[in-house]
Design an enzyme around this catalytic site. Structure first.
Site, PDB file in Angstrom:
ATOM      1  N   ASP A 185     -48.292  21.580  55.848  1.00 20.29           N
ATOM      2  CA  ASP A 185     -48.063  22.843  56.435  1.00 20.29           C
ATOM      3  C   ASP A 185     -49.283  23.752  57.089  1.00 20.29           C
ATOM      4  OD1 ASP A 185     -45.236  23.824  56.532  1.00 20.29           O
ATOM      5  OD2 ASP A 185     -45.247  24.640  54.248  1.00 20.29           O
ATOM      6  N   LYS A 209     -35.220  17.898  57.031  1.00 22.97           N
ATOM      7  CA  LYS A 209     -36.442  17.241  57.205  1.00 22.97           C
ATOM      8  C   LYS A 209     -36.404  15.685  56.811  1.00 22.97           C
ATOM      9  CE  LYS A 209     -38.746  21.297  55.715  1.00 22.97           C
ATOM     10  NZ  LYS A 209     -38.739  22.460  55.034  1.00 22.97           N
ATOM     11  N   GLN A 250     -40.537  24.067  49.470  1.00 21.83           N
ATOM     12  CA  GLN A 250     -39.411  24.869  50.135  1.00 21.83           C
ATOM     13  C   GLN A 250     -39.528  26.375  49.993  1.00 21.83           C
ATOM     14  OE1 GLN A 250     -37.725  23.680  53.053  1.00 21.83           O
ATOM     15  NE2 GLN A 250     -37.121  25.814  53.276  1.00 21.83           N
TER      16      GLN A 250
END
Lengths: 365, 365
Positions: B192, B125, B169
C-alpha cells in the site's frame, strides 16, 4: 566559493539561479547553521540590527511584540532574543525535572575524525548543554575508524537510559555509509529529527513525529512567538533540502498554510514568491531574493547564512542571508536578520528536542 | 450524502469549499477507488468517452499518443487502456519470474468483519491477482476479533516467504487501533506504501521508498505513459490526504515539478489552480474545479469519483470527478475521464508493487 562573489544586493542579479542545497553545504546539523563555513570568532556580536528592536515578552502567550524602527518598515524578528528566552525556559524545566524525579536530560554527540569545524560545533553543543543543565556525552573516534566501531557507540547510547538524544556529527569520513549510521540511531533518540520515520510522520496527517528537525522547527517557533498567523496563509519555501526546506514545508502545511516549494528547477521563482504571505528562504544563495520579489506586508524568514566579501570588515567578509535584507525590510512586515535570526534558534530547538525526549522517556509532564 | 446534491457542473457553484478527504471517504485502499460507495455492477462499461481515443503504443518509450476528438480539444487520458497494458506487462513478468527462478509473487489480504463493500474489494483484488498470475492469500476474521488476532495473521504473513505484499482491508472494526495494525505490516511487504517509513523516504531526496502508494503512483504513471513532462512544470495538487494528495505532491516534487498543495483552508483556490501546468484533483467534491479555474493547455488528472443524482440513469446516479469534465476538456490539453481515468490504475499499481516486492525479495531483475 561562488557565494563570495556578491558583496551587496545589487550585484546578486535577479537572474540568480536556485541551486540545490546539499546537507554538507550550509546546514549540516542542528547547531552549525550560522558558522558552517568558518572556524573562529562568532560573528553574532556585530549585528547592529537588533538595536532597533524593543522586545516585550508576554508570559501568557509567548508573543513578542516588536517596535518599528524609524529606518525600516519591517519588524525585526530577533532570533537571538527568542532563543535566549527558550533556553531560559529549558533551564527551568531541566531544573524542575531534576528536582521532581531526579532525572537530568542527556545528549550524546559522536565525532569521527579531526575536522576543526566539526570539533568547534561539538564544543558549542557541549557549551549549550552545560548552559541549560543538560548532561552532554561525547565519543571521539579517529578518522580511520570502521563503520562498525561507530555503530557500536550508537548502540551503546541507544541502550543508555541517561542518554535521551544522539547526534552523529557530520560529515562522516568518506569511507562510511552515512545513511547506515544515521538509521542506527534509535527513533526515540533522533533529536535531529532526520530519521525517515520522523519525516514520514511529519508528512502524514494524524501522525505526530517524535522529533521535528531543529532549523525548520526554529523557523515556525519564531512565527509563533511573534504571533504571526500561519493558518490559511500562502507560504512559499525556497529550497527543498531534507534538513530545512522540505520539513519546513511540511510543518507549514500541518499548520494549514497553503504551501508552494520553489527550487532549482523552478521557472521564474519570483512570480511565485511574490504571492507569499510567509517566505522561508533556505537555499544558500546570498541576497538572491530581491525586495521586488516580496509582496508588501509579507513575513520573511531567512535561513541562509552566506559569507560575502567585505573589505571594510576586519575578517574580509560578512554574513548575509538568502534575502536581500536592505531591500526586503522596506517591503516586508517582519523579517529575520542574518545573523541573529534563525541561526540561534537551531541549537535552542536541539536542546528543546533533548528535553522533550527525556520527558517522554520518563513520562514527565 | 452531500455530494449527491450536485447533478451537473453548473450546480456545483464556484464557491464550493474544499473539504478534508478522509481515508474512509473515497479512496480507502488500492483497489476500491472507483466503487467506494457502491456494491453492485461495475460502472466502467458505460464510459463512452473512451470511444474518441485512438491508442498507439510505442514499445520502446511506453508513450501513448491520443488523437483529438472533434468534440473537445483535450486529449483523453485513457486509464483503462493504460492499466490493461500494465497488467499485460505484469503478466509477462510474473510468467518470466516463474520460469526462470520458480517463484510466484503473492499478495495477502486480511478482511475483518462482514462489510459487503469490503468483501467486494477483496474479491476484486483476488480476481486481479488471478488475471496476472499472482497468488492471492486471504484471511477472513469475524467482526468481533481482537486486535491481537489480526496482528497474529499479519505476523504470519510477514514471516511467510511466499507472501510479498500484505493489505489490511479498511475500514477495520471501530474497536481496533488502525495505526497499530498497519504499523505491524513489514515495511518490505507494505504494498500500500502507507507506512510512515515509506512516506518519509518518499519525502526525502536521495532516499527511495520501497513502495509508493498506488493511486498517486497511478497518476504519475499516466503522465509518464502519455509523455507529459513534469520537470520544471507548475503542479497543483488539490487535497492533502495521506493516501492521495500528500504523496502525489511528494512524487511530483521528486520529479522536479514546482508543487503547490491546495486544501480546505486555502483561500481562493482557483487563483492557484489557474497557474498550474499539471492539476491533480483528489478532494472528493463533485465538479468542484471549473473550466475557468484551468489554465489553457493544462493537464488534468482527476482522482475524484463522486456519485451525483441522475434521473436518466438506470441506477439513479452517475459518477463524476472533482473536475467539471465538460468544461475542463475545452480548456485542458489532456484530461482523465471519470470513470476510466485514474481508477483502473490503482489496482494495476497494486499488482505492480506486489511484483516489485517479489523481485526485490528474490533479487530478480
Amino acid at each position: 566559493m561562488a557565494s563570495m562573489m556578491f558583496t551587496d544586493c545589487s550585484s546578486s542579479t535577479a537572474a540568480a539561479r536556485l541551486l540545490p542545497l546539499s546537507r554538507s553545504r550550509l546546514h549540516s546539523d542542528c547547531s552549525s547553521i550560522f558558522i558552517r563555513r568558518f572556524v573562529g570568532p562568532h560573528p553574532m556580536g556585530t549585528n547592529s540590527l537588533r538595536t532597533i528592536l524593543t522586545v516585550h515578552s508576554s508570559s501568557s502567550s509567548h508573543v513578542i511584540k516588536a517596535t518599528f524602527s524609524a529606518e525600516s518598515s519591517a519588524k525585526v524578528i530577533d532570533g537571538k532574543a527568542v532563543a535566549e528566552k527558550i533556553r531560559d525556559e529549558i533551564t527551568a524545566e531541566v531544573s524542575r525535572m531534576k528536582d521532581e524525579i531526579g532525572v537530568v536530560p542527556g545528549l550524546a554527540v559522536i565525532l569521527v575524525g579531526d575536522r576543526k569545524d566539526s570539533a568547534t560545533y561539538v564544543r558549542n553543543k557541549k557549551k549549550a548543554c552545560d548552559s541549560v543543565g543538560i548532561t552532554s556525552f561525547e565519543a571521539r573516534l579517529p578518522e580511520d575508524s570502521s563503520e562498525q566501531e561507530v555503530l557500536k557507540f550508537i548502540s551503546g547510547y541507544n541502550e543508555d537510559p541517561s542518554v535521551h538524544g544522539i547526534l552523529v556529527q557530520l560529515p562522516l569520513p568518506s569511507h562510511m555509509n552515512e545513511q547506515n549510521i544515521l538509521n542506527a540511531v534509535s527513533i526515540e533518540k533522533d533529536v535531529d529529527g532526520f530519521h525517515p520515520l520522523n519525516i514520514g510522520r511529519l508528512a502524514m496527517r494524524g501522525r505526530d513525529p517524535l522529533f521535528v528537525p531543529c532549523t525548520p522547527k526554529g523557523c515556525i517557533e519564531l512565527l509563533h512567538r511573534y504571533g504571526i498567523d500561519i493558518k490559511g496563509k500562502r507560504a512559499v519555501v525556497i529550497g527543498r533540502s531534507n534538513i530545512v526546506g522540505m520539513p519546513a514545508a511540511l510543518l507549514l502545511q500541518s499548520e494549514d498554510a497553503t504551501v508552494s516549494i520553489v527550487h532549482s528547477r523552478t521557472k521564474n521563482p519570483e512570480n511565485i514568491i511574490k504571492q507569499a504571505d510567509i517566505i522561508i528562504a533556505a537555499v544558500g544563495q546570498p541576497n538572491m531574493v530581491r525586495g521586488s520579489w516580496i509582496k508588501p506586508g509579507a513575513v520573511v524568514i531567512d535561513v541562509g547564512i552566506n559569507p560575502v566579501e567585505d573589505a571594510k570588515s576586519r575578517r574580509g567578509y560578512r554574513l548575509v542571508g538568502d534575502v536581500c535584507y536592505e531591500e526586503a525590510r522596506k517591503v516586508a512586515s517582519a523579517i529575520t536578520p542574518v545573523p541573529g535570526g534563525v541561526g540561534p534558534m537551531t541549537i535552542a530547538m536541539l536542546l528543546s528536542n533533548t528535553l522533550s525526549s527525556a520527558k517522554r522517556a520518563h513520562n514527565f509532564q
